[in-house]
Write an enzyme that holds these catalytic residues in place. Structure first.
Site, PDB file in Angstrom:
ATOM      1  N   SER B  94     -80.647   3.588 -32.853  1.00  0.00           N
ATOM      2  CA  SER B  94     -80.085   5.142 -32.715  1.00  0.00           C
ATOM      3  C   SER B  94     -81.047   5.653 -31.827  1.00  0.00           C
ATOM      4  O   SER B  94     -81.679   5.014 -30.903  1.00  0.00           O
ATOM      5  CB  SER B  94     -79.784   5.923 -34.072  1.00  0.00           C
ATOM      6  OG  SER B  94     -78.994   7.042 -33.852  1.00  0.00           O
ATOM      7  N   ASP B 216     -68.126   2.448 -31.880  1.00  0.00           N
ATOM      8  CA  ASP B 216     -69.010   3.316 -32.435  1.00  0.00           C
ATOM      9  C   ASP B 216     -68.863   4.583 -31.687  1.00  0.00           C
ATOM     10  O   ASP B 216     -69.184   4.782 -30.414  1.00  0.00           O
ATOM     11  CB  ASP B 216     -70.668   2.724 -32.003  1.00  0.00           C
ATOM     12  CG  ASP B 216     -71.899   3.477 -32.354  1.00  0.00           C
ATOM     13  OD1 ASP B 216     -71.670   4.751 -32.860  1.00  0.00           O
ATOM     14  OD2 ASP B 216     -72.809   3.112 -32.362  1.00  0.00           O
ATOM     15  N   HIS B 244     -71.979   3.403 -36.430  1.00  0.00           N
ATOM     16  CA  HIS B 244     -73.021   3.413 -35.947  1.00  0.00           C
ATOM     17  C   HIS B 244     -74.282   2.698 -36.454  1.00  0.00           C
ATOM     18  O   HIS B 244     -75.427   2.610 -35.773  1.00  0.00           O
ATOM     19  CB  HIS B 244     -73.441   5.087 -35.599  1.00  0.00           C
ATOM     20  CG  HIS B 244     -74.553   5.336 -34.778  1.00  0.00           C
ATOM     21  ND1 HIS B 244     -74.717   4.823 -33.541  1.00  0.00           N
ATOM     22  CD2 HIS B 244     -75.637   5.995 -34.895  1.00  0.00           C
ATOM     23  CE1 HIS B 244     -75.806   5.288 -32.918  1.00  0.00           C
ATOM     24  NE2 HIS B 244     -76.440   5.905 -33.865  1.00  0.00           N
TER      25      HIS B 244
END
Lengths: 393, 266
Positions: B94, B216, B244
């Protein structure tokens, strides 16, 4: 164990309730999803609340698709990881976007059910209508932000006010060095009660005052401001520090019974050999005279607190401050500094002043030692001011 | 404070092995790697840590330092310097994917390769660029954050996440995972979702693997493709996973993609 009659009564009641109705009409929304979030089963309550029909949800959408954009980010960064690591989540605040586009505030509990190999199998989600609660929480959040904002504002105000009560820099006086320090109590976000002022009356004629008003905060600032301006205006016509303290005493007595202070007041007048110093004390620690090669000694006579007694008694002493000699004034935040019940005391102060140093170094040394003694969390304000007769003009 | 305490550094795996440095993203902590990192302990030196304000990190929070991702990247470089790590394969999930890019640009001598899981150089849509979100969405997310951190300051907050039905996870994990001081969380969210690191991507000069979930919504496919196209010589691995956090939901896929990347001599 419940009593047999209670148990059978319960079972009787349960038999009367259709198990399907227990699910469909439960007082909460109920969803089952695959591990990736696709809805596979949904109860009537959820559909009634959101306005969706089963065909629009089952196999068609994931829970995350029904959330607001912000809620989706929260789902992906918090809810999903918690579910996968901890196996369940509780009381997550989200908003479901209903079929007509409105937002339904909900609280979500979810449990991840794993298969025999530990593989994620099904997620069960209970959804509670939290409209009223969320409204109340929003009000609380708003109130919290407002409180934080006003606190920031108050601290800012206190700091700005404090700056008006202490001269920003020591004045430059030909033939007289001045150094001073001020350290408010605690974190320094409140207006303190200590102050000092140095101002000129005429050429080679100055007033020096260092004091401590009762209390802290706004009330202390009011008194400090009153004392400072009264001293400034009285000093123009009143040459004697003792007489000035008497007049200040009257002003404070007539203003408010609670407004009093201690003051060390000096009038310094330049002469050919240095400075003539006249001092008067209003209930304040006496100035210390520092002469090269001699131990520090006090100068002047004690007097009463200013603004507390009528009549009051103040006395006055005059001396000559020769070149290289210094006077040191301080507030009670120095000797009364505490560590585990022990006081910093006069002894340590006199020791700190014993070794010769430049005036700024002397002030720094005393301040450092007092702060260190209290582990840098002074419980009282500290004000220090020193004068030294210098050679040049 | 030493870096181990400051960032709750866990240094495990094969002593003297090639270093895999795992970095978690916004929201949770190093436990995000608990299904992936152990797999590499027999072949690599595996180093995990928590960003400031997350998990067990003790580092003091400095609002100015952490107003942008640069402060977080400095922390990564500091961890490498103090642990004397070299030839590091940085694995960032991320927002930590971009933190890794910044750390690599800051200290190129330290890093040998980057593995970026669900990276996004910019979350907000821009002229001709699809990030997936509008500015209003980010404000909406900040509201969701503060709504969920309501009870943080109260004494009972840690008990809320207690999971009596899964004691094997340990009380510490259940109490701290995905929970942070709300002020710090909000500032990290701002630093993350308002960042724009598109211009940094072409400057990356080490082998890079971009890992993209098929589906995602934080970092959509178009963003993963953008990152892979912008980093010279990088390869894109599309995982058959949803959401995600493939490191949690599809750890085997993530491990396989990393092993393929390593087998190619990267």
């Amino acid at each position: 164990m419940a009593a047999p009659d209670a148990t059978s009564a319960f079972q009787q009641a349960l038999l009367g309730d259709d198990p399907a109705a227990l699910y469909e009409k439960a007082p909460c929304g109920y969803l089952s999803t695959t591990p990736d979030g696709t809805i596979v089963k949904v109860n009537e309550t959820f559909m009634t609340w959101t306005g969706f029909v089963a065909e629009e949800l089952v196999g068609q959408r994931r829970l995350v698709d029904l959330l607001t954009p912000g809620g989706r980010i929260y789902h992906e960064t918090h809810l999903a990881p918690m579910l996968l690591v901890l196996g369940q989540v509780k009381e997550i605040a989200l908003e479901v976007v209903t079929a007509d586009g409105a937002r339904l505030p909900v609280l979500v509990n979810a449990v991840l059910d794993r298969g025999p190999e530990g593989e994620p199998r099904v997620v069960r989600v209970a959804v509670f209508d939290a409209t009223e609660r969320r409204r109340y929480e929003q009000e609380l959040l708003l109130a919290k932000r407002q409180a934080e904002e006003s606190e920031r504002h108050a601290v800012q105000l206190a700091k700005a006010l404090q700056q008006t009560l202490i001269p920003p820099t020591s004045p430059t006086i030909p033939g007289l060095e001045v150094a001073a320090a001020y350290r408010p109590a605690g974190a320094g976000d409140e207006v303190g009660g200590d102050f000092y002022d140095v101002f000129q009356i005429a050429e080679g004629d100055w007033t020096v005052v260092l004091g401590d008003v009762c209390g802290k905060g706004v009330e202390a600032a009011v008194v400090t401001s009153l004392v400072r301006h009264t001293v400034r205006s009285l000093a123009v016509t009143e040459r004697s520090p003792r007489d000035l303290l008497h007049k200040l005493n009257s002003v404070l007595l007539s203003s408010d019974p609670d407004r009093f202070c201690t003051l060390g007041m000096l009038r310094v007048h330049r002469d050919e050999e240095g400075w003539e110093v006249t001092a008067s004390s209003g209930g304040h620690p006496l100035p210390l005279l520092l002469r090269p090669g001699a131990p520090p000694e006090t100068f002047g006579e004690p007097g009463m607190i200013v603004g507390a007694f009528d009549p009051a008694h103040f006395s006055e002493s005059t001396m000559h401050l020769g070149r290289g000699e210094s006077l040191f004034l301080y507030t009670d935040g120095v000797p009364e500094a505490r560590r585990d019940g022990e006081l910093f005391g006069e002894e340590r102060l006199l020791e700190a002043l014993a070794a010769p140093a430049t005036l700024p170094d002397l002030i720094d040394r005393v301040l450092d030692q007092v702060l260190e003694f209290q582990r840098h969390h002074p419980r009282d304000d500290i004000a220090l001011l020193a004068l030294r007769a210098s050679g040049s003009s | 404070m030493n870096v181990t305490r400051a960032h709750n550094v866990v240094d495990a795996g094969l002593p003297g092995g090639r270093v895999l440095l795992f970095a978690h993203g916004f929201g949770c902590d190093q436990n995000m790697w608990r299904y992936v990192a152990p797999h590499f302990e027999s072949s690599h030196r595996v180093v995990l840590f928590d960003h400031v304000g997350a998990g067990g990190a003790q580092a003091p929070y400095d609002a100015e330092r952490y107003a942008s991702l640069e402060g977080y990247a400095d922390d990564v470089v500091r961890i490498c310097t103090e642990l004397d790590l070299h030839d590091v394969v940085f694995v960032g999930h991320s927002v930590s994917a971009m933190i890794g890019v910044l750390a690599h640009l800051r200290a190129p001598e330290v890093f040998a390769a980057l593995v970026l899981v669900g990276p996004s150089p910019r979350y907000i849509n821009d002229d001709g660029y699809t990030g997936g979100f509008d500015r209003a969405d980010i404000d909406d997310m900040l509201a969701a954050l503060s709504s969920n951190y309501l009870g943080w300051s109260s004494a009972i907050a840690p008990a809320i996440m207690g999971t009596p039905d899964s004691p094997e996870l340990g009380a510490e994990l259940t109490q701290s995972f995905c929970r942070a001081d709300p002020d710090i969380a909000e500032r990290f969210a701002r630093a993350t979702f308002l960042s724009d690191n598109r211009a940094d991507l072409p400057l990356v000069s080490v082998p890079t693997l971009v890992m993209q979930s098929r589906d995602d919504m934080i970092a959509p496919m178009a963003v993963g493709q953008y990152v892979a196209a912008a980093i010279p010589g990088s390869s894109l691995a599309v995982l058959d996973s949803s959401g995600h956090c493939p490191n949690l939901s599809a750890p085997d896929e993530v491990i396989r993609a990393m092993e393929t990347f390593f087998a190619e001599g990267r």
